[in-house]
Design an enzyme around this catalytic site. Structure first.
Site, PDB file in Angstrom:
ATOM      1  N   TRP A 185      47.025  40.473  42.935  1.00  0.00           N
ATOM      2  CA  TRP A 185      46.878  41.889  42.559  1.00  0.00           C
ATOM      3  C   TRP A 185      45.903  42.046  41.409  1.00  0.00           C
ATOM      4  O   TRP A 185      45.068  42.946  41.398  1.00  0.00           O
ATOM      5  CB  TRP A 185      48.234  42.515  42.228  1.00  0.00           C
ATOM      6  CG  TRP A 185      49.169  42.531  43.400  1.00  0.00           C
ATOM      7  CD1 TRP A 185      50.377  41.909  43.484  1.00  0.00           C
ATOM      8  CD2 TRP A 185      48.964  43.182  44.662  1.00  0.00           C
ATOM      9  NE1 TRP A 185      50.934  42.142  44.724  1.00  0.00           N
ATOM     10  CE2 TRP A 185      50.096  42.916  45.456  1.00  0.00           C
ATOM     11  CE3 TRP A 185      47.934  43.968  45.186  1.00  0.00           C
ATOM     12  CZ2 TRP A 185      50.234  43.403  46.757  1.00  0.00           C
ATOM     13  CZ3 TRP A 185      48.066  44.447  46.489  1.00  0.00           C
ATOM     14  CH2 TRP A 185      49.209  44.171  47.262  1.00  0.00           C
ATOM     15  N   ASP A 206      48.850  47.021  34.846  1.00  0.00           N
ATOM     16  CA  ASP A 206      49.526  47.249  36.124  1.00  0.00           C
ATOM     17  C   ASP A 206      50.956  46.758  35.932  1.00  0.00           C
ATOM     18  O   ASP A 206      51.190  45.571  35.752  1.00  0.00           O
ATOM     19  CB  ASP A 206      48.792  46.448  37.220  1.00  0.00           C
ATOM     20  CG  ASP A 206      49.504  46.524  38.573  1.00  0.00           C
ATOM     21  OD1 ASP A 206      50.591  47.129  38.676  1.00  0.00           O
ATOM     22  OD2 ASP A 206      48.947  45.948  39.549  1.00  0.00           O
ATOM     23  N   LYS A 217      58.413  49.054  43.853  1.00  0.00           N
ATOM     24  CA  LYS A 217      58.958  47.774  43.422  1.00  0.00           C
ATOM     25  C   LYS A 217      60.205  47.940  42.550  1.00  0.00           C
ATOM     26  O   LYS A 217      61.003  47.041  42.458  1.00  0.00           O
ATOM     27  CB  LYS A 217      57.912  46.951  42.652  1.00  0.00           C
ATOM     28  CG  LYS A 217      56.578  46.789  43.356  1.00  0.00           C
ATOM     29  CD  LYS A 217      56.649  45.861  44.541  1.00  0.00           C
ATOM     30  CE  LYS A 217      55.404  45.875  45.414  1.00  0.00           C
ATOM     31  NZ  LYS A 217      54.146  45.717  44.727  1.00  0.00           N
TER      32      LYS A 217
HETATM   33  C1  LIG Z   1      52.669  45.595  45.154  1.00  0.00           C
HETATM   34  C2  LIG Z   1      51.731  45.532  44.023  1.00  0.00           C
HETATM   35  C3  LIG Z   1      50.495  46.218  44.050  1.00  0.00           C
HETATM   36  C4  LIG Z   1      50.033  47.007  45.252  1.00  0.00           C
HETATM   37  O1  LIG Z   1      50.775  48.155  45.385  1.00  0.00           O
HETATM   38  P1  LIG Z   1      50.452  49.242  46.534  1.00  0.00           P
HETATM   39  O2  LIG Z   1      51.236  50.413  46.051  1.00  0.00           O
HETATM   40  O3  LIG Z   1      50.923  48.669  47.812  1.00  0.00           O
HETATM   41  O4  LIG Z   1      48.992  49.500  46.535  1.00  0.00           O
HETATM   42  C5  LIG Z   1      49.701  46.134  42.935  1.00  0.00           C
HETATM   43  N1  LIG Z   1      50.074  45.430  41.847  1.00  0.00           N
HETATM   44  C6  LIG Z   1      51.236  44.757  41.790  1.00  0.00           C
HETATM   45  C7  LIG Z   1      51.595  43.992  40.566  1.00  0.00           C
HETATM   46  C8  LIG Z   1      52.105  44.792  42.878  1.00  0.00           C
HETATM   47  O5  LIG Z   1      53.271  44.129  42.830  1.00  0.00           O
END
Ligand SMILES: *Cc1c(COP(=O)(O)O)cnc(C)c1O
Length: 357
Positions: free
Chosen positions: A100, A167, A191
């Site tokens: 990511w 993020d 998540k």
């Molecule tokens: C799952 C995830 C993403 C991607 O998320 P989407 O909403 O599917 O675009 C980005 N960063 C992290 C740390 C993730 O766990």
């Protein structure tokens, strides 16, 4: 149906109370006789959900007044682009700690000058790089606090002379974050915060407006701040369930209480991985994630992997297969996963050990 234990990495387990409220609202939203997915988002009934969600979010995360939160479609992956569009003027650094983080960097490189300040790919991202120098002349440093796929996590932010952007898709709401250290915190809700379909961005308002490029209306954070995340139709279902999830979180004692609960769950599972001769953890111990616990069969037992997956499945374990880039197993212990779920998994690992050792 037999009791299942959901360890999915995302979309993931959500509190039962949120799911029950969602079912009810799909039938009849707040006694209006209209389904949640049929109501106009320009009604006071909807606006009150939006307002409650925003205020619970602010309260639970102790977000200072200099910040605004927007709830948007497009997932965390579209936020990768928002970050670069709204903050990258001269140069930006990214800490490359996984798939990511790397995708966020690549997206920024399509917009301007962005580079990896440190990278842990040499050992398949099983650790967090340390001791790197952060130059003071860059626009921002981007970090991924929890690496969902590799099970590593940054517990203490780097001391940064430049604005930090993070993020936090997979560890938001699992412990108190000092929001004031960041210019921007973003993530996908699916998540730990709600269902798929909504992403959040917590933005320091005075950090915006510093880039000279043209910003398309939809990619300018200010558009969404000005319109209270309702510039266009918001993902009403996802925001509704997120609000219910936040209500549940508040009733359990908030982020502070969740920190204790989550750390206990992780400690229980890591202790079993370290004790059990059949399994071994993949992340360096000091960088282990509290949210995503990654492990594999120990040397000599590799051929038992598929057997353990079926063994665990037969005992109600759902979603413990590791990401395809790591293999093995991954148990995601998001907030709605309980100590009881974790103990069901450790009992299953002990039973399996007895069969094979
Ligand atoms: C799952 C995830 C993403 C991607 O998320 P989407 O909403 O599917 O675009 C980005 N960063 C992290 C740390 C993730 O766990």
């Amino acid at each position: 149906m037999e009791k299942v234990h959901v360890f999915n990495a995302g979309p993931c387990i959500l509190p039962q109370s949120a799911i029950d409220s969602a079912v009810e609202a799909l039938r009849d939203f707040k006694g209006t006789g209209v389904s949640l997915i049929s109501i106009s988002h320009r009604t006071k009934e909807w606006e009150s959900v939006m307002e409650e969600c925003r205020s619970l979010w602010k309260e639970l995360l102790h977000i200072p007044d200099e910040y605004d939160t927007v709830f948007l479609g497009g997932g965390a992956s579209l936020q990768f682009l928002y970050v670069a569009m709204n903050f990258l003027e001269h140069k930006a650094a990214y800490l490359d700690t996984g798939v990511w983080a790397h995708k966020a960097l690549k997206e920024a490189q399509g917009i301007g000058d962005a580079y990896a300040i440190a990278c842990s790919k040499d050992r398949n991202y099983c650790y967090i790089p340390k001791g790197f120098e952060i130059p003071s002349d860059i626009d921002y440093l981007h970090i991924t606090t929890n690496n969902t796929i590799y099970g590593t996590e940054i517990r203490t932010e780097p001391d940064s002379p430049v604005p930090l952007i993070a993020d936090m898709s997979s560890d938001i709401l699992c412990w108190p974050v000092d929001v004031s250290r960041y210019s921007l915190i973003y993530g996908g809700a699916q998540k730990n915060a709600g269902p798929a379909g909504v992403a959040f961005a917590i933005i320091r308002k005075d950090a915006l407006g510093k880039v000279s490029r043209y910003l398309p209306t939809m990619l300018d954070y200010r558009t969404h701040i000005d319109k209270g995340s309702m510039f266009n139709t918001p993902p009403v279902f996802s925001i509704f369930v997120m609000n219910e999830t936040l209500k549940w979180l508040k009733s359990t004692g908030g982020v502070e209480a969740m920190k204790e609960i989550d750390e206990k769950k992780a400690a229980t599972l890591y202790a079993e991985i370290d004790r059990n001769a059949l399994f071994t953890g993949t992340a360096d111990k000091e960088d282990r994630s509290v949210m995503n616990v990654c492990f594999v069969m120990a040397p000599g037992y590799e051929e038992l992997q598929d057997e353990f997956l079926s063994f665990a499945k037969a005992r109600g374990m759902v979603g413990i297969k590791g990401h395809r880039s790591v293999g093995g197993f991954r148990a995601s212990l998001y907030n709605a996963c309980t100590q009881e779920d974790v103990e069901a998994l450790t009992a299953c690992m002990q039973e399996f050990e007895k069969l094979h050792k």
